[in-house]
Design a protein around this motif. Sequence first.
Motif, PDB file in Angstrom:
ATOM      1  N   TYR A   1      48.078  58.445  60.741  1.00 16.95           N
ATOM      2  CA  TYR A   1      49.308  58.303  61.520  1.00 16.95           C
ATOM      3  C   TYR A   1      49.266  59.260  62.700  1.00 16.95           C
ATOM      4  N   ALA A   2      49.660  58.765  63.891  1.00 20.62           N
ATOM      5  CA  ALA A   2      49.812  59.623  65.071  1.00 20.62           C
ATOM      6  C   ALA A   2      50.631  58.888  66.112  1.00 20.62           C
ATOM      7  N   GLU A   3      51.517  59.611  66.793  1.00 25.38           N
ATOM      8  CA  GLU A   3      52.242  59.084  67.946  1.00 25.38           C
ATOM      9  C   GLU A   3      52.985  57.783  67.650  1.00 25.38           C
ATOM     10  N   GLY A   4      53.635  57.728  66.472  1.00 30.45           N
ATOM     11  CA  GLY A   4      54.463  56.584  66.141  1.00 30.45           C
ATOM     12  C   GLY A   4      53.726  55.359  65.647  1.00 30.45           C
ATOM     13  N   SER A   5      52.416  55.475  65.422  1.00 28.64           N
ATOM     14  CA  SER A   5      51.601  54.323  65.029  1.00 28.64           C
ATOM     15  C   SER A   5      50.654  54.681  63.906  1.00 28.64           C
ATOM     16  N   ILE A   6      50.256  53.659  63.153  1.00 32.87           N
ATOM     17  CA  ILE A   6      49.110  53.780  62.256  1.00 32.87           C
ATOM     18  C   ILE A   6      47.871  53.393  63.048  1.00 32.87           C
ATOM     19  N   TRP A   7      46.815  54.189  62.904  1.00 30.96           N
ATOM     20  CA  TRP A   7      45.523  53.931  63.542  1.00 30.96           C
ATOM     21  C   TRP A   7      44.533  53.580  62.447  1.00 30.96           C
ATOM     22  N   MET A   8      43.887  52.440  62.558  1.00 37.10           N
ATOM     23  CA  MET A   8      43.074  51.883  61.471  1.00 37.10           C
ATOM     24  C   MET A   8      41.644  51.617  61.941  1.00 37.10           C
ATOM     25  N   ALA A   9      40.690  52.195  61.228  1.00 35.09           N
ATOM     26  CA  ALA A   9      39.276  51.991  61.536  1.00 35.09           C
ATOM     27  C   ALA A   9      38.803  50.660  60.977  1.00 35.09           C
ATOM     28  N   GLY A  10      38.032  49.908  61.759  1.00 37.33           N
ATOM     29  CA  GLY A  10      37.511  48.615  61.330  1.00 37.33           C
ATOM     30  C   GLY A  10      36.004  48.643  61.183  1.00 37.33           C
ATOM     31  N   LEU A  11      35.516  48.164  60.039  1.00 37.25           N
ATOM     32  CA  LEU A  11      34.081  48.125  59.780  1.00 37.25           C
ATOM     33  C   LEU A  11      33.451  46.883  60.414  1.00 37.25           C
ATOM     34  N   LYS A  12      33.635  45.742  59.806  1.00 42.79           N
ATOM     35  CA  LYS A  12      33.083  44.520  60.379  1.00 42.79           C
ATOM     36  C   LYS A  12      33.681  44.232  61.760  1.00 42.79           C
ATOM     37  N   GLY A  13      34.948  44.573  61.942  1.00 37.46           N
ATOM     38  CA  GLY A  13      35.598  44.374  63.228  1.00 37.46           C
ATOM     39  C   GLY A  13      35.109  45.302  64.315  1.00 37.46           C
ATOM     40  N   ARG A  14      34.538  46.436  63.954  1.00 40.82           N
ATOM     41  CA  ARG A  14      33.948  47.391  64.899  1.00 40.82           C
ATOM     42  C   ARG A  14      34.928  47.770  66.006  1.00 40.82           C
ATOM     43  N   ARG A  15      36.125  48.118  65.594  1.00 42.11           N
ATOM     44  CA  ARG A  15      37.155  48.502  66.552  1.00 42.11           C
ATOM     45  C   ARG A  15      38.193  49.376  65.870  1.00 42.11           C
ATOM     46  N   LEU A  16      38.983  50.059  66.691  1.00 43.05           N
ATOM     47  CA  LEU A  16      40.085  50.893  66.218  1.00 43.05           C
ATOM     48  C   LEU A  16      41.384  50.183  66.541  1.00 43.05           C
ATOM     49  N   TRP A  17      42.197  49.940  65.504  1.00 42.86           N
ATOM     50  CA  TRP A  17      43.468  49.240  65.677  1.00 42.86           C
ATOM     51  C   TRP A  17      44.623  50.235  65.770  1.00 42.86           C
ATOM     52  N   ARG A  18      45.540  49.970  66.698  1.00 43.71           N
ATOM     53  CA  ARG A  18      46.804  50.699  66.788  1.00 43.71           C
ATOM     54  C   ARG A  18      47.907  49.767  66.330  1.00 43.71           C
ATOM     55  N   ILE A  19      48.692  50.217  65.320  1.00 44.08           N
ATOM     56  CA  ILE A  19      49.789  49.414  64.789  1.00 44.08           C
ATOM     57  C   ILE A  19      51.088  50.196  65.006  1.00 44.08           C
ATOM     58  N   PRO A  20      51.839  49.892  66.055  1.00 44.72           N
ATOM     59  CA  PRO A  20      53.090  50.626  66.322  1.00 44.72           C
ATOM     60  C   PRO A  20      54.152  50.273  65.282  1.00 44.72           C
ATOM     61  N   LEU A  21      54.905  51.277  64.864  1.00 43.42           N
ATOM     62  CA  LEU A  21      55.823  51.119  63.741  1.00 43.42           C
ATOM     63  C   LEU A  21      57.278  51.271  64.149  1.00 43.42           C
ATOM     64  N   ASP A  22      58.117  50.518  63.459  1.00 47.87           N
ATOM     65  CA  ASP A  22      59.564  50.706  63.446  1.00 47.87           C
ATOM     66  C   ASP A  22      59.934  50.804  61.973  1.00 47.87           C
ATOM     67  N   GLY A  23      59.969  52.017  61.448  1.00 50.50           N
ATOM     68  CA  GLY A  23      60.153  52.191  60.010  1.00 50.50           C
ATOM     69  C   GLY A  23      58.939  51.667  59.261  1.00 50.50           C
ATOM     70  N   VAL A  24      59.163  50.679  58.381  1.00 54.35           N
ATOM     71  CA  VAL A  24      58.053  50.107  57.615  1.00 54.35           C
ATOM     72  C   VAL A  24      57.728  48.691  58.092  1.00 54.35           C
ATOM     73  N   THR A  25      58.054  48.406  59.344  1.00 57.58           N
ATOM     74  CA  THR A  25      57.646  47.150  59.957  1.00 57.58           C
ATOM     75  C   THR A  25      56.936  47.459  61.269  1.00 57.58           C
ATOM     76  N   THR A  26      56.246  46.468  61.807  1.00 57.72           N
ATOM     77  CA  THR A  26      55.621  46.648  63.110  1.00 57.72           C
ATOM     78  C   THR A  26      56.652  46.440  64.208  1.00 57.72           C
ATOM     79  N   SER A  27      56.544  47.249  65.264  1.00 53.44           N
ATOM     80  CA  SER A  27      57.466  47.120  66.385  1.00 53.44           C
ATOM     81  C   SER A  27      56.872  46.308  67.527  1.00 53.44           C
ATOM     82  N   ALA A  28      55.563  46.052  67.484  1.00 55.97           N
ATOM     83  CA  ALA A  28      54.875  45.245  68.496  1.00 55.97           C
ATOM     84  C   ALA A  28      53.551  44.806  67.899  1.00 55.97           C
ATOM     85  N   ALA A  29      52.871  43.909  68.587  1.00 52.43           N
ATOM     86  CA  ALA A  29      51.577  43.426  68.104  1.00 52.43           C
ATOM     87  C   ALA A  29      50.548  44.550  68.093  1.00 52.43           C
ATOM     88  N   PRO A  30      49.693  44.596  67.073  1.00 49.78           N
ATOM     89  CA  PRO A  30      48.621  45.590  67.057  1.00 49.78           C
ATOM     90  C   PRO A  30      47.712  45.468  68.281  1.00 49.78           C
TER      91      PRO A  30
END
Length: 384
Positions: free
Chosen positions: A307-336
Amino acid sequence: MSAALAVTALLLTAGCSSDGGGSPGNGASTSSGGSGTSTGSAPSRQATAQTPPAKGTVKVLHTVTEGLKSPWGLAPLPDGSLLVSSRDDGTITRITEATGKKTELGTVSGVSAAGEGGLLGIALSPDYASDHMIYAYFTTASDNRIARMLYDPKKPAGEQLGAPDTVFRGIPKGFIHNGGRIAFGPDGMLYAGTGESGQRGLAQDKKSLGGKILRLTPDGDPAPGNPFPDSPVYTYGHRNVQGLAWDPEQRLFASEFGQDTWDELNAIKPGDDYGWPNAEGKGDDPKYHNPITQWHTDDASPSGIAYAEGSIWMAGLKGRRLWRIPLDGVTTSAAPQAFLTGEYGRLRTVVSAGGDKLWLMTSNTDGRGTPKPGDDRILEIQVS
């Protein structure tokens, strides 16, 4: 025997979003959510913190170190240096952040590395300042277990790691789906993400330790307040939990490998059933807790989260990318959003470095990516 094992491994991992490699997916751009991403649709509740902007940024500040071999777990020490576990070698190495120098602490005895098993997640004791204990989740010849070891930096390199003191054992092991992420929560309890070891039915069996998130005391006992009496099980119905992180309101989130349809990011509620193997991704059955967002398996194969700066940051193996998931409580506030797509290969672990900084570790030289000498590294990144 070797040929038979190879065939078995191929059958087990075919079509499976797991620890395996594979070509990066094409469903998402490097800076926005693509067609491979599906956000949660649950009603948003009032967030106690300011909702982050829909779009964020990632800046790679520098490479801390490189030349790591099969790195898996990453734990920052109070002095700013980093501990890294090697899944295949069973070693723990200290990285001096300022110089990138590597010092091997020692080998964790009893590790049996095969398939997705080996020395996996590591975490510092909540009383590390006084007890100098390192916790590790690892695969043995008979199970997955959690042990703690004394770290004594005054001893010579290679001899600084004490003998493992097992605090919890009996987690099912398999060639695939061994889980492995551990973290101490804000409550001082030890959380562990486990896999169903390829035996799907274990995930729905509340008496089994496979396909669960476990909550334990530092001594390995079922934690007080767990949802099932005298049980370490916190949530169930998981396929292979790979990431654990808390927001400032002490809400727990977990990433999870799907099979061949949807990978998941879940908001964790004690006692809930997350559906596997009866559900993968979002569904209409109220018995199962839906993910807050999901990805096609080529775009993620999610591993560590932070967690950092209001978002979950998720490492991807097969996807080979870093995802940012902005949060509003326990839901997403915008598209990853996706960042660093294909730039550093498979991404294994991401942990907070304080404020808007993260440590990000790759996972290419473990026999599943495209091994190159010195390829696996730790990056310091700045996010918003």
